[in-house]
Design a protein around this motif. Structure first.
Motif, mmCIF file in Angstrom:
data_model
loop_
_atom_site.group_PDB
_atom_site.id
_atom_site.type_symbol
_atom_site.label_atom_id
_atom_site.label_comp_id
_atom_site.label_asym_id
_atom_site.label_seq_id
_atom_site.Cartn_x
_atom_site.Cartn_y
_atom_site.Cartn_z
ATOM 1 N N UNK A 1 0.824 -1.206 0.000
ATOM 2 C CA UNK A 1 0.000 0.000 0.000
ATOM 3 C C UNK A 1 0.854 1.250 0.000
ATOM 4 N N UNK A 2 1.931 1.248 0.814
ATOM 5 C CA UNK A 2 2.846 2.384 0.861
ATOM 6 C C UNK A 2 3.546 2.600 -0.467
ATOM 7 N N UNK A 3 3.912 1.503 -1.112
ATOM 8 C CA UNK A 3 4.576 1.603 -2.415
ATOM 9 C C UNK A 3 3.629 2.211 -3.443
ATOM 10 N N UNK A 4 2.381 1.771 -3.438
ATOM 11 C CA UNK A 4 1.399 2.305 -4.386
ATOM 12 C C UNK A 4 1.133 3.780 -4.113
ATOM 13 N N UNK A 5 1.011 4.129 -2.839
ATOM 14 C CA UNK A 5 0.769 5.520 -2.480
ATOM 15 C C UNK A 5 1.981 6.380 -2.846
ATOM 16 N N UNK B 1 4.162 5.809 -5.212
ATOM 17 C CA UNK B 1 4.201 5.945 -6.667
ATOM 18 C C UNK B 1 3.173 6.976 -7.130
ATOM 19 N N UNK B 2 1.978 6.932 -6.553
ATOM 20 C CA UNK B 2 0.927 7.885 -6.915
ATOM 21 C C UNK B 2 1.349 9.304 -6.546
ATOM 22 N N UNK B 3 1.969 9.449 -5.376
ATOM 23 C CA UNK B 3 2.462 10.752 -4.934
ATOM 24 C C UNK B 3 3.451 11.315 -5.951
ATOM 25 N N UNK B 4 4.391 10.487 -6.379
ATOM 26 C CA UNK B 4 5.378 10.913 -7.365
ATOM 27 C C UNK B 4 4.739 11.303 -8.678
ATOM 28 N N UNK B 5 3.740 10.551 -9.099
ATOM 29 C CA UNK B 5 3.066 10.840 -10.368
ATOM 30 C C UNK B 5 2.309 12.166 -10.312
ATOM 31 N N UNK B 6 1.620 12.415 -9.203
ATOM 32 C CA UNK B 6 0.865 13.665 -9.064
ATOM 33 C C UNK B 6 1.811 14.857 -9.104
ATOM 34 N N UNK C 1 10.580 11.598 -0.251
ATOM 35 C CA UNK C 1 9.312 11.332 0.430
ATOM 36 C C UNK C 1 8.668 10.081 -0.145
ATOM 37 N N UNK C 2 8.674 9.985 -1.468
ATOM 38 C CA UNK C 2 8.089 8.811 -2.126
ATOM 39 C C UNK C 2 8.812 7.547 -1.697
ATOM 40 N N UNK C 3 10.142 7.577 -1.715
ATOM 41 C CA UNK C 3 10.918 6.396 -1.344
ATOM 42 C C UNK C 3 10.716 6.023 0.118
ATOM 43 N N UNK C 4 10.714 7.019 0.996
ATOM 44 C CA UNK C 4 10.506 6.738 2.418
ATOM 45 C C UNK C 4 9.093 6.229 2.686
ATOM 46 N N UNK C 5 8.135 6.777 1.956
ATOM 47 C CA UNK C 5 6.761 6.297 2.096
ATOM 48 C C UNK C 5 6.635 4.829 1.717
ATOM 49 N N UNK C 6 7.451 4.416 0.774
ATOM 50 C CA UNK C 6 7.447 3.015 0.363
ATOM 51 C C UNK C 6 8.125 2.135 1.404
ATOM 52 N N UNK C 7 9.142 2.655 2.072
ATOM 53 C CA UNK C 7 9.925 1.861 3.012
ATOM 54 C C UNK C 7 9.350 1.848 4.425
ATOM 55 N N UNK C 8 8.772 2.945 4.864
ATOM 56 C CA UNK C 8 8.307 3.070 6.244
ATOM 57 C C UNK C 8 6.794 2.943 6.328
ATOM 58 N N UNK C 9 6.350 2.624 7.495
ATOM 59 C CA UNK C 9 4.915 2.537 7.741
ATOM 60 C C UNK C 9 4.413 3.901 8.203
ATOM 61 N N UNK D 1 1.722 7.285 8.137
ATOM 62 C CA UNK D 1 0.286 7.531 7.951
ATOM 63 C C UNK D 1 0.000 8.033 6.533
ATOM 64 N N UNK D 2 -0.982 7.461 5.910
ATOM 65 C CA UNK D 2 -1.319 7.827 4.529
ATOM 66 C C UNK D 2 -2.043 9.160 4.428
ATOM 67 N N UNK D 3 -2.657 9.613 5.529
ATOM 68 C CA UNK D 3 -3.472 10.826 5.472
ATOM 69 C C UNK D 3 -2.672 12.040 5.000
ATOM 70 N N UNK D 4 -1.465 12.199 5.542
ATOM 71 C CA UNK D 4 -0.650 13.357 5.168
ATOM 72 C C UNK D 4 -0.278 13.320 3.686
ATOM 73 N N UNK D 5 0.124 12.168 3.224
ATOM 74 C CA UNK D 5 0.500 12.040 1.818
ATOM 75 C C UNK D 5 -0.700 12.280 0.922
ATOM 76 N N UNK D 6 -1.844 11.727 1.291
ATOM 77 C CA UNK D 6 -3.054 11.914 0.484
ATOM 78 C C UNK D 6 -3.480 13.380 0.464
ATOM 79 N N UNK D 7 -3.362 14.058 1.609
ATOM 80 C CA UNK D 7 -3.740 15.469 1.668
ATOM 81 C C UNK D 7 -2.822 16.301 0.767
ATOM 82 N N UNK D 8 -1.533 16.015 0.794
ATOM 83 C CA UNK D 8 -0.590 16.727 -0.069
ATOM 84 C C UNK D 8 -0.893 16.453 -1.543
ATOM 85 N N UNK D 9 -1.242 15.214 -1.869
ATOM 86 C CA UNK D 9 -1.593 14.873 -3.245
ATOM 87 C C UNK D 9 -2.828 15.649 -3.698
#
Length: 96
Positions: A7-11, A13-18, A57-65, A67-75
């Motif tokens: 899930x973190x990897x997908x998020x 990747x999506x963050x990077x794409x946006x 940020x994208x790489x760390x989001x993939x490696x660490x657990x 919270x998705x809320x912050x990344x989703x809000x930024x996206x």
């Protein structure tokens, strides 16, 4: 844990794409819209400086657990920014 990493990897990747879409649309609009050129050039410069951090940020989001809320809000904010920049293309010089 494996599901979280997927899930973190997908998020991530999506963050990077946006981010890339926002950076590319700003770059495109800078060359087409004369009226907002100074503002858009500053925005483009800022986005270019942020690119390495966004990749981290994208790489760390993939490696660490994280919270998705912050990344989703930024996206969501980046997607709103993209919409606003696209609106610049629709404004004619005589309507400013």
């Amino acid at each position: 844990m494996a599901e979280t990493l997927v899930g973190g990897a997908a998020l991530g990747a999506a963050f990077g794409e946006v981010f890339v879409v926002l950076r590319d649309i700003v770059k495109d609009v800078v060359h087409k819209v004369r009226m907002f050129k100074p503002i858009l050039k500053r925005l483009e410069s800022t986005l270019n400086r942020l690119t390495p951090m966004v990749n981290q940020i994208r790489e760390l989001g993939e490696q660490l657990d994280l919270p998705e809320e912050e990344t989703k809000r930024l996206m969501e904010q980046m997607e709103e920014g993209e919409k606003m920049v696209r609106k610049c293309l629709k404004i004619r010089w005589w309507n400013s």
